[in-house]
Design an enzyme around this catalytic site. Structure first.
Site, PDB file in Angstrom:
ATOM      1  N   ASN A  13      16.951 -10.935 -20.221  1.00 38.37           N
ATOM      2  CA  ASN A  13      17.851 -10.472 -19.154  1.00 38.37           C
ATOM      3  C   ASN A  13      17.371  -9.145 -18.590  1.00 38.37           C
ATOM      4  OD1 ASN A  13      19.936 -12.461 -19.408  1.00 38.37           O
ATOM      5  ND2 ASN A  13      20.473 -11.493 -21.363  1.00 38.37           N
ATOM      6  N   ASN A  14      16.724  -8.355 -19.455  1.00 35.04           N
ATOM      7  CA  ASN A  14      16.400  -6.978 -19.067  1.00 35.04           C
ATOM      8  C   ASN A  14      15.008  -6.889 -18.439  1.00 35.04           C
ATOM      9  OD1 ASN A  14      18.185  -6.474 -21.894  1.00 35.04           O
ATOM     10  ND2 ASN A  14      18.817  -5.419 -20.043  1.00 35.04           N
ATOM     11  N   TYR A  39      31.591  -5.929 -22.363  1.00 36.91           N
ATOM     12  CA  TYR A  39      30.678  -5.215 -23.257  1.00 36.91           C
ATOM     13  C   TYR A  39      30.965  -3.708 -23.215  1.00 36.91           C
ATOM     14  CZ  TYR A  39      26.385  -2.867 -24.706  1.00 36.91           C
ATOM     15  OH  TYR A  39      25.479  -2.000 -25.296  1.00 36.91           O
ATOM     16  N   SER A  77      26.904   3.355 -24.985  1.00 37.71           N
ATOM     17  CA  SER A  77      26.082   2.976 -23.833  1.00 37.71           C
ATOM     18  C   SER A  77      26.571   3.689 -22.582  1.00 37.71           C
ATOM     19  CB  SER A  77      26.213   1.462 -23.639  1.00 37.71           C
ATOM     20  OG  SER A  77      25.726   1.088 -22.382  1.00 37.71           O
ATOM     21  N   ALA A  78      25.644   3.921 -21.668  1.00 33.88           N
ATOM     22  CA  ALA A  78      26.008   4.475 -20.362  1.00 33.88           C
ATOM     23  C   ALA A  78      26.922   3.517 -19.593  1.00 33.88           C
ATOM     24  CB  ALA A  78      24.750   4.755 -19.549  1.00 33.88           C
ATOM     25  N   LYS A 101      32.502  -0.907 -26.158  1.00 31.55           N
ATOM     26  CA  LYS A 101      31.896   0.385 -26.538  1.00 31.55           C
ATOM     27  C   LYS A 101      32.922   1.507 -26.360  1.00 31.55           C
ATOM     28  CE  LYS A 101      27.844  -1.042 -27.694  1.00 31.55           C
ATOM     29  NZ  LYS A 101      27.438  -0.970 -29.104  1.00 31.55           N
ATOM     30  N   ASP A 109      21.980  -5.882 -42.076  1.00 34.15           N
ATOM     31  CA  ASP A 109      21.998  -6.698 -40.848  1.00 34.15           C
ATOM     32  C   ASP A 109      22.427  -8.108 -41.247  1.00 34.15           C
ATOM     33  OD1 ASP A 109      20.318  -6.089 -37.925  1.00 34.15           O
ATOM     34  OD2 ASP A 109      21.035  -8.133 -38.304  1.00 34.15           O
ATOM     35  N   TYR A 141      23.471   5.563 -24.835  1.00 33.81           N
ATOM     36  CA  TYR A 141      22.086   5.306 -24.449  1.00 33.81           C
ATOM     37  C   TYR A 141      22.025   4.926 -22.974  1.00 33.81           C
ATOM     38  CZ  TYR A 141      21.797   3.893 -29.458  1.00 33.81           C
ATOM     39  OH  TYR A 141      21.880   3.772 -30.823  1.00 33.81           O
ATOM     40  N   GLY A 152      17.403  -4.839 -35.800  1.00 34.77           N
ATOM     41  CA  GLY A 152      17.365  -5.042 -34.356  1.00 34.77           C
ATOM     42  C   GLY A 152      16.328  -4.148 -33.685  1.00 34.77           C
ATOM     43  N   PHE A 191      24.272   0.426 -35.418  1.00 36.38           N
ATOM     44  CA  PHE A 191      23.669  -0.253 -34.263  1.00 36.38           C
ATOM     45  C   PHE A 191      24.202  -1.676 -34.100  1.00 36.38           C
ATOM     46  CE2 PHE A 191      20.219   2.518 -35.967  1.00 36.38           C
ATOM     47  CZ  PHE A 191      19.864   3.228 -34.833  1.00 36.38           C
ATOM     48  N   ASP A 227      27.378  -9.350 -42.890  1.00 41.17           N
ATOM     49  CA  ASP A 227      28.002  -9.369 -41.569  1.00 41.17           C
ATOM     50  C   ASP A 227      29.146  -8.360 -41.582  1.00 41.17           C
ATOM     51  OD1 ASP A 227      29.668 -10.091 -39.321  1.00 41.17           O
ATOM     52  OD2 ASP A 227      28.524 -11.962 -39.227  1.00 41.17           O
TER      53      ASP A 227
HETATM   54  P1  NAD Z   1      19.717  -5.845 -31.140  1.00 44.74           P
HETATM   55  O1  NAD Z   1      20.507  -7.061 -30.862  1.00 44.74           O
HETATM   56  O2  NAD Z   1      18.242  -5.941 -31.136  1.00 44.74           O
HETATM   57  O3  NAD Z   1      20.164  -5.229 -32.552  1.00 44.74           O
HETATM   58  C1  NAD Z   1      21.474  -5.347 -33.044  1.00 44.74           C
HETATM   59  C2  NAD Z   1      21.362  -5.825 -34.482  1.00 44.74           C
HETATM   60  O4  NAD Z   1      22.690  -5.949 -35.007  1.00 44.74           O
HETATM   61  C3  NAD Z   1      20.702  -7.186 -34.612  1.00 44.74           C
HETATM   62  O5  NAD Z   1      19.689  -7.124 -35.603  1.00 44.74           O
HETATM   63  C4  NAD Z   1      21.838  -8.128 -35.040  1.00 44.74           C
HETATM   64  O6  NAD Z   1      21.398  -9.157 -35.882  1.00 44.74           O
HETATM   65  C5  NAD Z   1      22.773  -7.151 -35.737  1.00 44.74           C
HETATM   66  N1  NAD Z   1      24.172  -7.559 -35.736  1.00 44.74           N
HETATM   67  C6  NAD Z   1      24.919  -7.993 -34.689  1.00 44.74           C
HETATM   68  N2  NAD Z   1      26.176  -8.270 -35.107  1.00 44.74           N
HETATM   69  C7  NAD Z   1      26.211  -7.997 -36.433  1.00 44.74           C
HETATM   70  C8  NAD Z   1      27.212  -8.100 -37.428  1.00 44.74           C
HETATM   71  N3  NAD Z   1      28.420  -8.562 -37.135  1.00 44.74           N
HETATM   72  N4  NAD Z   1      26.927  -7.741 -38.692  1.00 44.74           N
HETATM   73  C9  NAD Z   1      25.685  -7.284 -39.016  1.00 44.74           C
HETATM   74  N5  NAD Z   1      24.680  -7.173 -38.110  1.00 44.74           N
HETATM   75  C10 NAD Z   1      24.948  -7.533 -36.839  1.00 44.74           C
HETATM   76  O7  NAD Z   1      20.206  -4.721 -30.133  1.00 44.74           O
HETATM   77  P2  NAD Z   1      19.580  -3.289 -29.837  1.00 44.74           P
HETATM   78  O8  NAD Z   1      18.965  -3.322 -28.501  1.00 44.74           O
HETATM   79  O9  NAD Z   1      18.791  -2.813 -30.992  1.00 44.74           O
HETATM   80  O10 NAD Z   1      20.923  -2.448 -29.701  1.00 44.74           O
HETATM   81  C11 NAD Z   1      21.465  -1.750 -30.807  1.00 44.74           C
HETATM   82  C12 NAD Z   1      22.801  -1.163 -30.395  1.00 44.74           C
HETATM   83  O11 NAD Z   1      22.610  -0.302 -29.276  1.00 44.74           O
HETATM   84  C13 NAD Z   1      23.834  -2.211 -29.956  1.00 44.74           C
HETATM   85  O12 NAD Z   1      25.088  -1.824 -30.447  1.00 44.74           O
HETATM   86  C14 NAD Z   1      23.795  -2.128 -28.449  1.00 44.74           C
HETATM   87  O13 NAD Z   1      25.037  -2.471 -27.880  1.00 44.74           O
HETATM   88  C15 NAD Z   1      23.506  -0.651 -28.230  1.00 44.74           C
HETATM   89  N6  NAD Z   1      22.839  -0.393 -26.945  1.00 44.74           N
HETATM   90  C16 NAD Z   1      21.686  -1.052 -26.645  1.00 44.74           C
HETATM   91  C17 NAD Z   1      21.074  -0.847 -25.418  1.00 44.74           C
HETATM   92  C18 NAD Z   1      19.818  -1.590 -25.048  1.00 44.74           C
HETATM   93  O14 NAD Z   1      19.463  -1.614 -23.869  1.00 44.74           O
HETATM   94  N7  NAD Z   1      19.089  -2.187 -25.985  1.00 44.74           N
HETATM   95  C19 NAD Z   1      21.641   0.055 -24.495  1.00 44.74           C
HETATM   96  C20 NAD Z   1      22.809   0.733 -24.847  1.00 44.74           C
HETATM   97  C21 NAD Z   1      23.405   0.495 -26.085  1.00 44.74           C
HETATM   98  N1  UDP Z   2      16.114  -6.102 -12.855  1.00 43.62           N
HETATM   99  C1  UDP Z   2      15.346  -6.887 -12.020  1.00 43.62           C
HETATM  100  N2  UDP Z   2      14.870  -8.067 -12.499  1.00 43.62           N
HETATM  101  C2  UDP Z   2      15.103  -8.503 -13.767  1.00 43.62           C
HETATM  102  C3  UDP Z   2      15.886  -7.699 -14.620  1.00 43.62           C
HETATM  103  C4  UDP Z   2      16.384  -6.508 -14.126  1.00 43.62           C
HETATM  104  O1  UDP Z   2      15.111  -6.518 -10.885  1.00 43.62           O
HETATM  105  O2  UDP Z   2      14.648  -9.607 -14.140  1.00 43.62           O
HETATM  106  C5  UDP Z   2      16.620  -4.808 -12.364  1.00 43.62           C
HETATM  107  C6  UDP Z   2      18.122  -4.660 -12.395  1.00 43.62           C
HETATM  108  O3  UDP Z   2      18.677  -5.152 -11.187  1.00 43.62           O
HETATM  109  C7  UDP Z   2      18.301  -3.156 -12.574  1.00 43.62           C
HETATM  110  C8  UDP Z   2      17.083  -2.763 -13.415  1.00 43.62           C
HETATM  111  O4  UDP Z   2      16.133  -3.810 -13.250  1.00 43.62           O
HETATM  112  O5  UDP Z   2      18.183  -2.504 -11.319  1.00 43.62           O
HETATM  113  C9  UDP Z   2      17.399  -2.622 -14.892  1.00 43.62           C
HETATM  114  O6  UDP Z   2      18.043  -3.788 -15.327  1.00 43.62           O
HETATM  115  P1  UDP Z   2      18.284  -4.097 -16.867  1.00 43.62           P
HETATM  116  O7  UDP Z   2      18.951  -5.426 -16.964  1.00 43.62           O
HETATM  117  O8  UDP Z   2      17.000  -3.914 -17.619  1.00 43.62           O
HETATM  118  O9  UDP Z   2      19.236  -2.926 -17.327  1.00 43.62           O
HETATM  119  P2  UDP Z   2      20.735  -2.542 -16.830  1.00 43.62           P
HETATM  120  O10 UDP Z   2      21.092  -3.393 -15.681  1.00 43.62           O
HETATM  121  O11 UDP Z   2      21.559  -2.779 -18.021  1.00 43.62           O
HETATM  122  O12 UDP Z   2      20.636  -1.116 -16.446  1.00 43.62           O
END
Ligand code: NAD
Ligand code: UDP
Length: 357
Positions: free
Chosen positions: A218-219, A169, A145-146, A173, A52, A197, A31, A101, A79
């Protein structure tokens, strides 16, 4: 104490010598965050087994890891919801510690399909903790996650801030964190760290690894890079009437390489400290949506058209991390700033307009 070592080419980070020797199982290794951790950990000479199910990542990530590091990673397609396959991994490989992760991460989707989220994030983690227990593995770093904090009662969030997640979600966590806490209370040999994070963005500076979300992102950061590369017409900014510097939402963005390095420091920590710790990984300061957009334009010379849209449901105005516990316990703080984050996000997206495909 660790000794200061070289800069690893391409990482931009000052790293410390790794002074532990562990076989590490990395779940969710291909991931976004897992792949960056694997690159850094392999470059630091750590012994990794990547796991993964490839549900949300591409097998091409393994090629990218090999190209950047010159090391062919060991990989198993498993899985974590499948307990017997997970057991077989522990039975047939040396595992001293786990970095976890694997899971689903989309807040909106979790509200629409909560049971799928509980099954994967909670049940999968329970399987993992059980397999670890059955095979005598007691060290784990977990991706939290925060989001577990919920509406800020104060800013910045410290780890003592009450946990009140307001989406499934975040609940998943929080539940996994609670399982880790209870396990440590039951057996003093456990060493389990939940890393909370904030907002990971950016990419490996080589431009060979990065974030590759499926469909419309989405982000914020991947949305910006898709606009920059011409695949989306304009960014929608969700609200400009918050009580923030310019009315747009404020978050604590952290470079994914800094985040990856936080895991190496956490492994080093749990090699010599037992018990449970929840630790924020953030930069300790916030940027607004428009500040991120203008940094992207300034550093990369690309303009990002945007339009103001209504607030997004469930969004918070502003939050950022108190990152002092990470510095105190792990000797870690962020080294890369917003300029490196937007530079590297663009290096990845511009070199790979279609991600790994
Ligand atoms: P990602 O989706 O890119 O990576 C997660 C990986 O886990 C993927 O490769 C997916 O295929 C694998 N996976 C999911 N379910 C599985 C299962 N049942 N068995 C084996 N593999 C599985 O996500 P990411 O952004 O790299 O996030 C990693 C971790 O960090 C996640 O747990 C996420 O919740 C957490 N996190 C991410 C963010 C963010 O903004 N990216 C923020 C806070 C926390
Ligand atoms: N955001 C935005 N447009 C987008 C996606 C996000 O304005 O298309 C804003 C969202 O409202 C937030 C910030 O960007 O204020 C970060 O959003 P993101 O979804 O990346 O992270 P999270 O909401 O999980 O903190």
């Amino acid at each position: 104490m660790s000794r200061l070592t070289r800069k690893i080419t391409g990482s931009d980070l000052i790293l410390f010598n790794v002074t532990f020797d562990m076989a590490i199982l990395v779940c969710g290794a291909t991931g976004f965050i897992g792949s960056h951790f694997c690159v850094l950990a392999l470059q630091q000479g750590l012994d990794l087994l990547l796991l993964d199910n490839l549900e949300n990542s591409s097998p091409k990530v393994l090629n990218a890891i090999r190209e950047v590091t010159g090391i062919s990673p060991r990989f198993v397609e498993v899985d974590i919801r499948d307990k017997s396959s997970l057991d077989a991994v522990f039975a047939t490989n040396q595992v001293d510690s786990v970095v976890h992760f694997a899971g689903y991460k989309a807040v909106g989707e979790s509200a629409a399909e909560p049971l799928r989220y509980y099954r994967n994030n909670v049940d999968g983690s329970l399987n993992l903790l059980e397999s670890m227990k059955e095979h005598g593995v007691r060290k784990l770093v977990f991706s939290s996650s925060a989001t577990v904090y919920g509406v800020p009662e104060f800013n910045p969030y410290t780890e003592e801030h009450r946990k009140r997640p307001f989406n499934p979600y975040g609940q998943t966590k929080s539940v996994v964190e609670d399982m880790m806490y209870d396990l440590c209370a039951s057996d003093p040999q456990y060493a389990l760290v939940a890393l909370r994070y904030f907002n990971p963005i950016g990419a490996h500076p080589s431009g060979m690894l990065g974030e590759d979300p499926k469909g419309i992102p989405n982000n914020l950061m991947p949305f910006i890079t898709k606009v920059a590369v011409g695949q989306l017409a304009e960014l929608g900014v969700f609200g400009d009437d918050y009580d923030t510097v310019d009315g747009t939402g404020v978050r604590d963005y952290i470079h994914v390489m800094d985040l990856a390095y936080g895991h190496i420091r956490a492994l080093q920590y749990l090699n010599s400290n037992a018990g449970y710790q929840a630790i924020n990984l953030g930069a300790g300061r916030g940027y607004s949506v428009l500040e991120l957009v203008s940094a992207f334009e300034r550093i990369n010379g690309v303009s990002i058209p945007y339009v103001i849209k209504p607030r997004r449901d469930g969004d918070l105005a502003a939050y950022w991390a108190d990152a002092s516990k990470a510095e105190r316990l792990l000797g870690w703080k962020t080294q890369l700033g917003i300029d490196e984050m937007v530079r590297d996000a663009w290096a990845w997206q511009s070199a790979n307009p279609n991600g790994y495909n």
